[in-house]
Scaffold this motif. Structure first.
Motif, short mmCIF file in Angstrom:
data_model
loop_
_atom_site.label_atom_id
_atom_site.label_comp_id
_atom_site.label_asym_id
_atom_site.label_seq_id
_atom_site.Cartn_x
_atom_site.Cartn_y
_atom_site.Cartn_z
N GLN A 1 -6.25 -2.30 -12.35
CA GLN A 1 -5.91 -2.65 -11.23
C GLN A 1 -4.36 -2.64 -10.82
OE1 GLN A 1 -7.80 -6.14 -12.45
NE2 GLN A 1 -9.51 -6.26 -11.87
N ILE A 2 -4.07 -1.75 -9.87
CA ILE A 2 -2.33 -1.32 -9.60
C ILE A 2 -2.34 -2.07 -8.16
CG2 ILE A 2 -1.16 -0.03 -9.58
CD1 ILE A 2 -1.37 -0.24 -11.94
N SER A 3 -1.53 -2.71 -8.39
CA SER A 3 -0.83 -2.87 -6.97
C SER A 3 1.13 -2.93 -6.86
CB SER A 3 -1.11 -4.13 -6.59
OG SER A 3 -2.34 -4.85 -6.29
N PHE A 4 1.62 -1.94 -6.03
CA PHE A 4 2.68 -1.76 -5.85
C PHE A 4 2.90 -1.29 -4.64
CE2 PHE A 4 5.86 1.89 -5.75
CZ PHE A 4 6.39 1.45 -6.40
N SER A 5 4.20 -1.97 -4.44
CA SER A 5 4.72 -1.51 -2.94
C SER A 5 6.52 -0.82 -3.21
CB SER A 5 5.45 -2.59 -2.26
OG SER A 5 3.86 -3.56 -1.74
N TYR A 6 7.20 0.03 -2.81
CA TYR A 6 8.73 1.16 -3.11
C TYR A 6 9.00 -0.68 -2.67
CZ TYR A 6 6.38 5.28 -4.03
OH TYR A 6 5.55 5.89 -4.58
N PRO A 7 10.54 -0.32 -3.49
CA PRO A 7 11.82 -1.31 -3.20
C PRO A 7 12.04 -1.62 -1.86
CG PRO A 7 12.25 -0.94 -5.48
CD PRO A 7 11.35 0.18 -4.70
N SER A 8 12.23 0.13 -1.49
CA SER A 8 12.70 0.08 -0.14
C SER A 8 11.08 -0.51 1.37
CB SER A 8 12.84 1.56 0.22
OG SER A 8 12.00 2.32 0.47
N LYS A 9 10.68 -0.39 1.30
CA LYS A 9 9.33 -0.70 2.05
C LYS A 9 8.54 -1.74 1.28
CE LYS A 9 8.00 3.24 1.99
NZ LYS A 9 7.18 4.93 2.32
N PRO A 10 9.29 -3.75 1.03
CA PRO A 10 8.75 -3.99 0.60
C PRO A 10 6.77 -4.49 1.12
CG PRO A 10 9.95 -5.11 1.09
CD PRO A 10 10.40 -3.66 1.48
N GLY A 11 6.78 -4.30 2.16
CA GLY A 11 5.66 -4.98 3.30
C GLY A 11 4.94 -4.22 3.28
N ILE A 12 4.64 -2.90 3.00
CA ILE A 12 3.66 -2.08 2.96
C ILE A 12 3.21 -1.09 1.26
CG2 ILE A 12 2.85 0.57 3.24
CD1 ILE A 12 5.84 0.25 5.68
N ALA A 13 2.18 -1.74 1.08
CA ALA A 13 1.66 -1.41 -0.44
C ALA A 13 1.13 0.33 -0.55
CB ALA A 13 0.28 -2.48 -0.10
N ALA A 14 2.23 1.17 -1.29
CA ALA A 14 1.79 2.51 -1.93
C ALA A 14 0.05 2.51 -2.71
CB ALA A 14 3.18 2.84 -2.28
N PHE B 1 9.23 3.67 -11.72
CA PHE B 1 8.57 2.28 -11.16
C PHE B 1 7.84 1.71 -11.75
CE2 PHE B 1 9.33 4.82 -6.94
CZ PHE B 1 11.41 4.70 -6.55
N ASP B 2 8.09 0.45 -11.69
CA ASP B 2 6.97 -1.01 -12.52
C ASP B 2 6.02 -1.51 -11.25
OD1 ASP B 2 7.77 -0.29 -15.77
OD2 ASP B 2 8.88 -2.10 -14.99
N PRO B 3 4.76 -1.72 -11.72
CA PRO B 3 4.00 -2.04 -10.46
C PRO B 3 4.16 -4.03 -9.60
CG PRO B 3 2.31 -1.89 -12.47
CD PRO B 3 4.14 -0.46 -12.36
N GLN B 4 3.96 -4.17 -9.32
CA GLN B 4 3.86 -5.54 -9.00
C GLN B 4 2.89 -6.52 -9.53
OE1 GLN B 4 4.58 -3.55 -6.33
NE2 GLN B 4 6.87 -3.90 -6.41
N SER B 5 1.69 -5.71 -10.34
CA SER B 5 0.20 -6.04 -10.77
C SER B 5 0.20 -5.23 -11.65
CB SER B 5 0.50 -7.58 -9.90
OG SER B 5 -0.72 -6.46 -9.08
N GLY B 6 -0.53 -5.56 -12.58
CA GLY B 6 -1.38 -4.47 -13.37
C GLY B 6 -1.21 -3.85 -14.40
N ALA B 7 -1.42 -3.08 -14.89
CA ALA B 7 -1.24 -2.33 -16.15
C ALA B 7 -0.96 -0.70 -16.23
CB ALA B 7 -0.96 -3.43 -16.72
N VAL B 8 0.36 -0.05 -16.23
CA VAL B 8 -0.39 1.00 -16.65
C VAL B 8 -0.51 1.86 -18.41
CG1 VAL B 8 0.44 3.68 -16.54
CG2 VAL B 8 0.64 2.09 -14.99
N LEU B 9 -1.45 1.69 -19.04
CA LEU B 9 -1.40 1.93 -20.50
C LEU B 9 -1.07 3.13 -20.75
CD1 LEU B 9 -4.50 -1.40 -20.91
CD2 LEU B 9 -1.91 -1.07 -21.32
N LEU B 10 -1.06 3.54 -22.16
CA LEU B 10 -1.09 5.71 -22.65
C LEU B 10 -1.10 4.55 -24.19
CD1 LEU B 10 -0.87 8.60 -22.44
CD2 LEU B 10 1.31 7.84 -22.68
N ASP B 11 -2.44 6.06 -24.46
CA ASP B 11 -3.47 5.00 -25.08
C ASP B 11 -3.57 3.89 -25.90
OD1 ASP B 11 -4.22 7.85 -25.95
OD2 ASP B 11 -3.12 8.20 -28.00
N GLY B 12 -3.47 2.92 -24.77
CA GLY B 12 -4.02 1.67 -25.01
C GLY B 12 -2.60 1.05 -24.99
N VAL B 13 -1.37 1.34 -24.60
CA VAL B 13 -0.09 0.92 -25.40
C VAL B 13 -0.03 0.80 -23.22
CG1 VAL B 13 1.89 0.81 -25.75
CG2 VAL B 13 0.26 1.80 -27.13
#
Length: 638
Positions: A389-402, A437-449
């Motif tokens: 459940q990743i939500s992410f916007s680039y710092p240079s375009k905070p109003g546009i969701a990538a 980059f880090d997402p504004q919400s959600g998580a990226v896991l690698l082998d559960g970490v």
């Protein structure tokens, strides 16, 4: 780089005018800053603005031995200068009178000894101070570069790499000149100034009192004009950085510039930047020259007045001729020292501006937050990748969701192809997994970490990437491949090159694996550069593989060979690939279709043609389905 080349290929007269307008806007900003500095109402002395040089002083203090040796030699040289003038007094008072003819011999013998000491001390001072300056600048450059390469990618969205390079070279060069030369001159002449004033008090306190009254009159214009020099020095360094940046941009894409016959446009753009730098330098030189002229006039006038007063003292019998000569000698020395300090003060202002620009790099901080006690990834790593459940916007375009509510699971050993229109978020997925980059919400896991809890270096050691825009360093073929794993042996490097179908063309180069590739690998074709990048990824042997259309620059024959190499490389590894060609899509275990930052369909090629109108349209427009029925011929690049 591709974006920059695309920009260079389409310059219009309006774009050139916009570039010139940008330069003028920057000049206006600098002028406003200059006016603000010159009308500073805070009451702070301009000397306080030299606090930027504390950065340089901090690095210099690391080498206390060199610093002590420099100060000792400087002190001895200053004392010898003062002693030389004092040695002339008995010559004038007694030697010329004929009462003691040997006095001249003794005085000049002493003077010769003083001069010898002065020469040795001057040589030692020059050696130790210059060596200290080189050491300090080398450390500053290393520290600034180390800081920059660890910064978040968003930093480079706002700061051009060419401008950063200018800070590491031109600004550091200014600091080196100041530390090696100007600071030494300033300290030496400060010592001479103080020593000269002290000896003048000893010889005639009355005349010295007159000089004391004149000192504030001399200092006032230094403070006022020095403030202008400082502001203009910073502006001058900024303009030089603009020139370097523009030159790097146009020369880096010289083939595109010439192919689109934009030589004259580039000349105009570069000429505008050069003239802007010259205009700023002209104002700086004018302010500095005015400051020097005013100070020299005031000092010379003071000396003339002192000579007149001294002559009156000798005529009245209150001073001897030798005392008068010594007093005038010390006055001239103090005046010359003050003038030298004023001259150096302008250099110190330039160094303050340069130190400020380097300090900004050293003070820059990455946006990534690393845990004080990072977790370790499981060993051996299975390679299970999960985007939750990743939500992410680039710092240079905070109003546009990538990416919006993006969820994706990749099982160990599975290959997942990401397809979608431009701007769908495909490259963003790879950047988040690499934790650029880090997402504004959600998580990226690698082998559960959660990768937020892992040291970024440890995370990236488990990943290998083949980018679409291949990066080749100005080094040998062998070292470019070994970049994937620096501890790899020569046999391992060559084995990786063979697996990437690169060995044959490498051996055709004049020096084989030791061939120097030049900046950005200009001696190789696009396909050859990409095969080296694939060899680099093969050598890394990481459990998770990221492919950003790794075969896009290859011809049909080479692509088939490299596809086999990639299939072998992908075995047992989790692979996430951005697909622009049908041959790549068909080899994936699963195809994920992205649109506007979220998953709209997932499955195999045949299924997606039926259930996903977007994929069917992409297949028709981008993958050339009709031609792809004959898999012997890959389709064109997107």
């Amino acid at each position: 780089m591709a974006f920059q080349i695309a920009r260079l290929s389409g310059y219009s007269s309006a774009a050139i005018a916009a570039g010139i307008k940008h330069v003028r806007k920057r000049l206006a900003i600098d002028l406003a800053r200059e006016r603000k500095d010159s009308t500073d109402k805070t009451g702070r002395s301009n000397l306080s603005k030299l606090k930027r040089l504390r950065l340089v002083a901090g690095y210099a203090l690391r080498y206390k031995g060199l610093g002590f040796a420099s100060l000792l030699a400087l002190g001895v040289a200053a004392a010898a200068n003062l002693a030389a003038i004092g040695a002339l007094q008995p010559v004038i008072d007694k030697g010329f009178g004929g009462e003691d003819p040997d006095a001249i011999n003794r005085a000049f013998a002493i003077l010769f000894g003083i001069v010898t000491v002065l020469a040795i001390a001057a040589a030692c001072r020059a050696y130790f101070v210059t060596l200290l300056g080189e050491r300090v600048v080398a450390d500053l450059r290393r520290a600034a570069h180390a800081r920059v390469v660890s910064l978040h990618p968003s930093f480079f969205e706002e700061n051009r790499p060419s401008e950063i390079a200018s800070r590491l070279t031109a600004d550091a060069g200014v600091i080196q000149q100041v530390v090696s030369t100007s600071v030494s001159i300033a300290l030496r002449n400060t010592a001479l100034f103080i020593g000269g004033l002290s000896m003048m008090v000893i010889y005639n306190p009355g005349l010295m009192a007159i000089i004391t009254v004149a000192i504030p009159v001399i200092i006032a214009p230094i403070v006022y004009l020095g403030r202008k020099v400082r502001a203009l020095s910073r502006s001058s360094q900024d303009r030089i950085a603009d020139v370097a940046s523009m030159a790097t941009e146009s020369l880096g894409a010289i083939e595109v510039v010439q192919a689109f016959t934009r030589e004259e446009a580039e000349k105009e753009r570069f000429g505008s930047a050069v003239e802007a730098a010259y205009s700023t330098a002209q104002r700086r030189i004018r302010a500095r020259s005015t400051m020097a002229g005013v100070v020299v006039f005031l000092i010379s006038s003071a000396i003339t007045f002192i000579l007149w007063q001294g002559a009156q003292e000798v005529v009245a019998g209150r001073m001897t001729g030798g005392e008068m000569a010594a007093f005038v000698g010390y006055a001239v020395m103090a005046a010359a020292a003050a003038g030298a300090v004023v001259e150096v003060y302008g250099d110190l202002q330039r160094a303050a501006g340069a130190a400020g620009r380097l300090g900004e790099l050293l003070d820059a901080r990455t946006d990534l937050v690393v845990r004080a006690d990072p977790l370790s990834l499981p060993q051996p790593l299975e390679g299970r990748v999960s985007f939750q459940q990743i939500s992410f916007s680039y710092p240079s375009k905070p109003g546009i969701a990538a990416l919006k509510d993006f969820t994706l699971e990749a099982a160990p050993g599975e290959s997942v192809a990401l397809v979608g229109p431009s701007g769908a978020g495909k490259s963003t997925v790879l950047q988040l997994l690499l934790r650029f980059f880090d997402p504004q919400s959600g998580a990226v896991l690698l082998d559960g970490v959660n990768i937020r809890d892992v040291e970024p270096v440890d995370l990236r050691n488990q990943l290998a990437i083949v980018p679409q825009e291949t990066v080749i360093f100005a080094d040998t073929v062998r070292e470019n491949i070994r970049y994937g794993r620096p501890d790899a042996g020569d046999d391992e490097v060559e084995a990786a090159a063979r697996a990437a179908v690169a060995h044959d063309f490498i051996m055709e180069l004049p020096e084989g694996y030791e061939a120097w590739l030049g900046e950005r690998g200009v001696r190789l074709s696009g396909g050859q550069r990409q095969r080296l990048a694939i060899a680099r990824a093969i050598l890394r042997d990481a459990p998770v593989l990221l492919l950003d259309e790794a075969t896009s620059a290859l011809d049909a024959q080479a692509e088939q060979s490299v596809q086999r190499a990639l299939e072998h490389l992908m075995e047992g590894r989790t692979t996430i690939l951005i697909a622009h060609r049908l041959a790549t899509v068909l080899k994936a275990d699963r195809i994920v279709v992205l649109e506007d930052g979220h998953v709209v369909a997932s499955g195999r090629h045949e299924d997606l043609l039926q259930k996903s109108p977007l994929y069917a349209r992409l297949a028709q427009l981008q993958f050339d389905v009709d031609a792809a029925q004959d898999l012997a011929r890959p389709t064109a690049v997107l």
